[in-house]
Design a protein around this motif. Structure first.
Motif, PDB file in Angstrom:
ATOM      1  N   PHE A 102     -71.425 -47.005  11.550  1.00  0.00           N
ATOM      2  CA  PHE A 102     -72.248 -46.485  12.646  1.00  0.00           C
ATOM      3  C   PHE A 102     -71.443 -45.496  13.490  1.00  0.00           C
ATOM      4  CE2 PHE A 102     -73.900 -46.605  16.968  1.00  0.00           C
ATOM      5  CZ  PHE A 102     -75.267 -46.477  16.772  1.00  0.00           C
ATOM      6  N   CYS A 103     -70.196 -45.843  13.798  1.00  0.00           N
ATOM      7  CA  CYS A 103     -69.342 -44.945  14.585  1.00  0.00           C
ATOM      8  C   CYS A 103     -69.041 -43.666  13.817  1.00  0.00           C
ATOM      9  CB  CYS A 103     -68.046 -45.660  14.952  1.00  0.00           C
ATOM     10  SG  CYS A 103     -68.255 -47.028  16.088  1.00  0.00           S
ATOM     11  N   MET A 121     -67.847 -45.770  24.184  1.00  0.00           N
ATOM     12  CA  MET A 121     -66.867 -46.501  23.404  1.00  0.00           C
ATOM     13  C   MET A 121     -67.465 -47.853  23.035  1.00  0.00           C
ATOM     14  SD  MET A 121     -63.004 -47.776  24.348  1.00  0.00           S
ATOM     15  CE  MET A 121     -62.275 -46.144  24.298  1.00  0.00           C
ATOM     16  N   ILE A 122     -67.251 -48.265  21.793  1.00  0.00           N
ATOM     17  CA  ILE A 122     -67.742 -49.550  21.317  1.00  0.00           C
ATOM     18  C   ILE A 122     -66.576 -50.525  21.272  1.00  0.00           C
ATOM     19  CG2 ILE A 122     -68.749 -50.773  19.357  1.00  0.00           C
ATOM     20  CD1 ILE A 122     -70.398 -48.319  18.761  1.00  0.00           C
ATOM     21  N   ILE A 123     -66.780 -51.684  21.902  1.00  0.00           N
ATOM     22  CA  ILE A 123     -65.751 -52.711  22.013  1.00  0.00           C
ATOM     23  C   ILE A 123     -66.132 -53.909  21.155  1.00  0.00           C
ATOM     24  CG2 ILE A 123     -64.432 -54.175  23.574  1.00  0.00           C
ATOM     25  CD1 ILE A 123     -64.027 -51.233  24.099  1.00  0.00           C
ATOM     26  N   ALA A 124     -65.234 -54.315  20.277  1.00  0.00           N
ATOM     27  CA  ALA A 124     -65.424 -55.504  19.442  1.00  0.00           C
ATOM     28  C   ALA A 124     -64.695 -56.663  20.097  1.00  0.00           C
ATOM     29  CB  ALA A 124     -64.916 -55.257  18.024  1.00  0.00           C
ATOM     30  N   THR A 125     -65.417 -57.463  20.881  1.00  0.00           N
ATOM     31  CA  THR A 125     -64.793 -58.542  21.629  1.00  0.00           C
ATOM     32  C   THR A 125     -64.565 -59.774  20.753  1.00  0.00           C
ATOM     33  OG1 THR A 125     -66.939 -59.377  22.357  1.00  0.00           O
ATOM     34  CG2 THR A 125     -65.869 -57.746  23.756  1.00  0.00           C
ATOM     35  N   LYS A 126     -63.802 -60.709  21.327  1.00  0.00           N
ATOM     36  CA  LYS A 126     -63.451 -61.971  20.667  1.00  0.00           C
ATOM     37  C   LYS A 126     -62.776 -61.705  19.318  1.00  0.00           C
ATOM     38  CE  LYS A 126     -67.439 -64.090  22.923  1.00  0.00           C
ATOM     39  NZ  LYS A 126     -68.639 -64.935  22.790  1.00  0.00           N
ATOM     40  N   SER A 127     -61.866 -60.744  19.329  1.00  0.00           N
ATOM     41  CA  SER A 127     -61.202 -60.348  18.085  1.00  0.00           C
ATOM     42  C   SER A 127     -60.261 -61.418  17.559  1.00  0.00           C
ATOM     43  CB  SER A 127     -60.434 -59.034  18.296  1.00  0.00           C
ATOM     44  OG  SER A 127     -59.450 -59.192  19.310  1.00  0.00           O
ATOM     45  N   PRO A 186     -63.760 -45.449  16.476  1.00  0.00           N
ATOM     46  CA  PRO A 186     -64.023 -46.728  15.801  1.00  0.00           C
ATOM     47  C   PRO A 186     -64.048 -47.868  16.804  1.00  0.00           C
ATOM     48  CG  PRO A 186     -61.775 -46.016  15.406  1.00  0.00           C
ATOM     49  CD  PRO A 186     -62.468 -44.862  16.052  1.00  0.00           C
ATOM     50  N   PRO A 187     -64.721 -48.963  16.483  1.00  0.00           N
ATOM     51  CA  PRO A 187     -64.780 -50.105  17.407  1.00  0.00           C
ATOM     52  C   PRO A 187     -63.382 -50.578  17.791  1.00  0.00           C
ATOM     53  CG  PRO A 187     -66.339 -50.386  15.616  1.00  0.00           C
ATOM     54  CD  PRO A 187     -65.510 -49.201  15.254  1.00  0.00           C
ATOM     55  N   GLN A 188     -63.192 -50.820  19.072  1.00  0.00           N
ATOM     56  CA  GLN A 188     -61.890 -51.217  19.586  1.00  0.00           C
ATOM     57  C   GLN A 188     -61.816 -52.741  19.692  1.00  0.00           C
ATOM     58  OE1 GLN A 188     -59.507 -48.646  20.306  1.00  0.00           O
ATOM     59  NE2 GLN A 188     -61.129 -47.700  19.094  1.00  0.00           N
TER      60      GLN A 188
END
Length: 708
Positions: A548-549, A526-532, A556-558
C-alpha cells in the motif's frame, strides 16, 4: 461618552432646580422654573475630569405619584442626590419615609445605587442638620456622604458635584461594610490577588523594591525612602504582624487600604483595583481578560520570547524546592490568583512529568504552548490572571502572542518561522494510539497502565529537535469515528496513521482514511506499525501495508513499541516533526534521525556549492581514468540526475539521501548491500577530503595574495 449620570430628586420647594442653575450660571437665579432642562457638564470644568449628565425632577409632579419617566431615569442613573431643606423638618423626614424606599423599589436590589444627601438653604439657619442626618447615614449603607450647601450664596455647590462624581467613580459600597467596619470579602480577595502578583519573589512580603514597583505601576511614580518608612511605621503602630523583615505583609497591605477607605480616600484603592483590571463590581473586566486579537484564517498562535520569559519567572517564583518540578502544593499556590483551578488531572498525562507525577519545567511550558495553540482566548485569560500586562508593562496580554503567517505562504516560500506543529493520529480502536501519545512523554507500557481512565488525555505535547532547533510537536488522538471526522480533525501539519500488527483488521481503517481524506491533500502522512514486539499477522486488506505504501509513494510502515524496560525510543517523533516542518521536501535520510554524523555530513555534502564541486570532480576523474570507468561514471551521473533537490529554510541544504528502507520506490534497491554501502562510504570520504582540500587551498591562496 457620558460617564456620570446624576439624578436629583426631592420634595417640592427644597431648591433642586436652583442648585443646578446656580452651578451653571454661577449666580442665584431670579426666577426658578418648575424643572430644569437636562444638562451635560463637560469634563474640563469638573474636578474629576469626567463629563456629567444632570437630570432634574419636579417634586410637584412626582411626589407621591408614580412617574414612569422617573423610574427609567433611576435605572439609568449612576448616583442619586436626595435634596432636602435644612429648615424644613418635613422634607428631612421624607428622605427615609418616601425617597429612599421609592429609589430602592425602582432600582436593582443586588446593586444599590450610591446616594448623596444634599441639605440646601443652609443660609437660612445658623445650626447644622448633621445631628439629624447622621443616624440616617448609619442606617442606610448606600448613602455615600451628606453635604450642606446654599444655592443662594453658592456655598459648597462645586463640592456637591465633586462628591457626586466621586460616588460614581469611587463608590464605597463594593469596598467597605460600615456596619462591621471592615472591607468586604470581594475586596479582600481582589487585593490579595494584587498582593501576590506584586510579590515578585513569593516570600509573602513586599520589600522596598516591590513596593516601589507597585507604586510606579499604579500611580506612575515611586515612593521616596522616607515615605516608604512612614507607611511602614503607620502599619507598625496599628498591628504587630503588618511589617516583617522590613517589608509589608498581606495583613499590613490590607490594613493600609482599610485605612484609606475609612479616611475617605476611596480613590486610592479604586486606582489600584482598576489598574489590575477590576470593574465596579470587583470582577475582572472582559476587556482586561480578553483583549482584541485578530487571527486570520490558516494562521496559528504561539507564545513569543517575552511570554516564555514571564512564564519562566512564574515557575521559578513558585518552585520553592528548586527541583525543576511543581508539586501539587506549589501548583496550587501558583494558581491562587485564579478564580478557579485551570489545570485538571488530565494535564499530568498531556505533558512530561517526573517520577512522582509532578509537572516538570518542560511540561509546564509545553502545557502553556498547548493552550496557546488550541485556545488562545483561554491563554489570554490565564495570562491576565497572572498579571502579564502589569509585570511586563504592556498594554495587554495580547502582546505575548505571536500570530503566525498563513500556512500557504510557508509552502510557497518553502520555509517557516513556526515553532509548534500539530500531528493528528488516526487509527482503529485498540490500535495503540494512546500508547503512542504517552510514549512521546517518555512513558513505557508499565507506566501507562497506571493512568486512570477518567484522567486520560487525547493530547500530548513535548519538544523535538530538528537540525539543532527546538520545536514543539503536538500529538492529537482523533476519535475513530470514520464517517464523522470534522475539519478540525483533519487540519494538521502531519498525519500519523496507526495500525496494530497483531490485529488482522487494524490496517483497513488506515487505508480507508488515507484514501478518503489524505490521498489528494498536501499533508504529509506516515504509517505506524504499533506493538512491533508482538507477532505480526497478515492484514485482511487487498494490499499489504508495505505494498500500500509503495503504491501511494509513502514511506514504509514504521515499527513502534512502547513495551520496553526503559523509556521508548523517540526517533520517530523527530521524523514526524521534520516532516511537519518541511512538507515540501522529500525527506530521505539513511537512518532518518537527522542528528547522527552520517546525516549531518550527507546534508552538508548535498548543498548546492558542494554539489557543483563534486560534479566537476567526478568529471575530472572520469576523463583521467579512461574508458573502463565509463559505465560506472554513467551510472553515477544518472543517479545524480534522478535525485530530488529541495531547499530548507534554516540551513539551505538539499535532502536527497535515502530516508529509511525506501523499498517503496521501485527505482531504489529494496535493501542497500554491503558493496553499495562501501562505495557510498568511499565517495563520501573522497568528497569530504576533496572539499576540505579545496577550502584549505583557497584560504592559503588568499593569505599569500594578502601578503603580496
Amino acid at each position: 461618552a457620558i460617564l456620570g449620570k446624576v439624578v436629583r430628586v426631592g420634595c417640592s420647594k427644597v431648591g433642586k432646580t436652583s442648585l443646578i442653575m446656580s452651578l451653571v450660571s454661577e449666580e442665584f437665579p431670579d426666577e426658578v422654573p418648575l424643572r430644569a432642562e437636562e444638562i451635560t457638564i463637560p469634563a474640563d470644568v469638573t474636578p474629576e475630569r469626567v463629563p456629567t449628565h444632570i437630570v432634574d425632577y419636579s417634586g410637584r409632579t412626582i411626589c407621591g405619584i408614580f412617574d414612569p419617566l422617573l423610574s427609567l431615569s433611576l435605572l439609568q442613573a449612576n448616583v442619586i442626590c436626595i435634596v432636602y431643606s435644612v429648615n424644613n423638618k418635613k422634607s428631612i423626614e421624607k428622605v427615609t419615609s418616601h425617597w429612599i424606599p421609592l429609589i430602592n423599589d425602582r432600582t436593582d436590589k443586588d446593586s444599590r445605587l450610591p446616594l448623596i444627601l444634599v441639605g440646601n438653604k443652609s443660609d437660612l439657619v445658623e445650626h447644622s442638620s448633621m445631628e439629624t442626618i447622621l443616624p440616617i447615614m448609619n442606617q442606610y449603607s448606600e448613602i455615600e456622604t451628606c453635604v450642606e450647601c446654599s444655592a443662594k450664596n453658592l456655598k459648597n455647590i462645586s463640592e456637591l458635584f465633586y462628591y457626586a462624581q466621586k460616588a460614581v467613580l469611587h463608590p464605597t459600597g463594593p469596598l467597605y461594610c460600615p456596619e462591621e467596619k471592615e472591607m468586604k470579602s470581594s475586596c479582600v480577595k481582589a487585593l490579595t490577588r494584587i498582593f501576590k502578583i506584586s510579590d515578585l519573589d513569593n516570600d509573602g512580603i513586599l520589600n522596598d523594591n516591590e513596593l516601589n514597583f507597585f507604586q510606579r505601576t499604579c500611580f506612575n511614580m515611586p515612593l521616596a525612602p522616607q515615605a516608604l518608612e512612614d507607611v511602614k511605621n503607620v502599619v507598625r503602630r496599628n498591628m504587630t504582624d503588618g511589617v516583617k523583615d522590613n517589608g509589608l505583609t498581606l495583613k499590613g497591605f490590607l490594613f493600609l487600604h482599610t485605612l484609606f477607605i475609612q479616611r475617605g480616600r476611596h480613590e486610592t484603592t479604586w486606582t489600584v483595583l482598576r489598574r489590575f483590571g477590576y470593574d465596579d463590581d470587583l470582577e475582572l473586566t472582559q476587556e482586561y481578560l480578553f483583549p482584541l486579537l485578530k487571527i486570520p484564517p490558516d494562521c496559528t498562535t504561539e507564545l513569543n520570547h517575552n511570554a516564555y520569559l514571564f512564564l519562566q519567572s512564574v515557575f521559578d517564583k513558585h518552585d520553592k524546592d528548586r527541583d525543576c518540578a511543581l508539586s501539587p502544593d506549589e501548583l496550587k499556590d501558583l494558581f491562587k490568583v485564579f478564580p478557579y483551578m485551570p489545570w485538571g488531572p488530565d494535564v499530568n498525562n498531556t505533558v512530561c512529568t517526573n517520577e512522582q507525577g509532578w509537572i516538570t519545567y518542560q511540561g509546564y511550558l509545553s502545557q502553556w504552548t498547548l493552550t496557546t495553540y488550541l485556545d488562545v482566548q483561554r491563554c489570554l485569560e490565564y495570562l491576565g490572571y497572572l498579571g502579564y500586562s502589569i509585570i511586563h508593562e504592556q498594554e495587554s496580554q495580547a502582546a505575548a502572542i505571536t500570530v503566525t503567517r498563513n500556512k500557504r505562504i510557508d509552502l510557497q516560500k518553502k520555509q517557516t518561522q513556526r515553532n509548534v506543529f500539530r500531528c493528528n493520529i488516526l487509527g482503529a480502536r485498540g490500535s495503540g494510539k494512546s500508547g503512542f501519545l504517552q510514549a512521546f512523554l517518555g512513558r513505557n507500557l508499565a507506566r501507562q497502565r497506571r493512568i486512570r481512565e477518567e484522567h486520560k488525555s487525547y493530547y500530548a505535547i513535548s519538544t523535538a529537535y530538528v537540525y539543532g532547533q527546538e520545536k514543539y510537536l503536538l500529538l492529537h488522538e482523533v476519535l475513530p469515528d470514520f464517517d464523522f471526522l470534522s475539519e478540525a480533525d483533519l487540519a494538521c501539519d502531519v498525519v500519523c496513521l496507526v495500525y496494530d500488527i497483531s490485529n488482522p483488521r487494524s490496517f483497513e481503517y488506515c487505508a480507508k482514511a488515507y484514501k478518503k481524506y489524505f490521498m489528494d491533500s498536501k499533508t504529509p502522512c506516515m504509517i505506524i506499525a504499533t506493538k512491533s514486539d508482538l507477532h505480526e499477522v497478515r492484514q485482511h486488506y487487498s494490499l499489504s501495508p508495505l505494498d500500500f505504501c509503495r503504491k501511494h509513494k509513502l514511506h514504509p510502515p514504521q515499527p513502534f513499541t512502547c513495551n520496553t524496560a526503559d523509556a521508548p525510543n523517540k526517533d520517530i517523533y523527530t521524523k514526524l516533526t521534520t516532516m511537519a516542518m518541511y512538507p515540501h521536501a522529500k525527506l530521505c535520510c539513511m537512518c532518518a534521525c537527522n542528528r547522527c554524523t552520517f546525516c549531518i555530513c550527507q546534508n552538508l555534502l548535498n548543498c548546492e556549492l558542494l554539489r557543483s564541486v563534486r560534479t566537476k570532480l567526478y568529471g575530472a576523474v572520469l576523463n583521467r581514468l579512461g574508458p573502463w570507468v565509463d559505465e560506472m561514471g554513467a551510472y553515477l551521473l544518472a543517479d545524480e540526475e534522478t535525485s530530488l533537490i529541495h531547499q530548507v529554510h534554516a540551513v539551505t541544504f538539499v535532502e536527497d539521501s535515502i530516508y529509511m528502507e525506501s523499498s517503496v520506490d521501485p527505482f531504489v534497491p529494496r535493501h542497500m548491500t554491503q558493496t553499495d554501502l562501501k562505495n557510498s562510504t568511499f565517495w563520501l570520504r573522497a568528497s569530504v577530503g576533496a572539499t576540505v582540500f579545496a577550502v584549505l587551498g583557497f584560504a592559503m591562496y588568499k593569505a599569500l595574495l594578502k601578503q603580496r
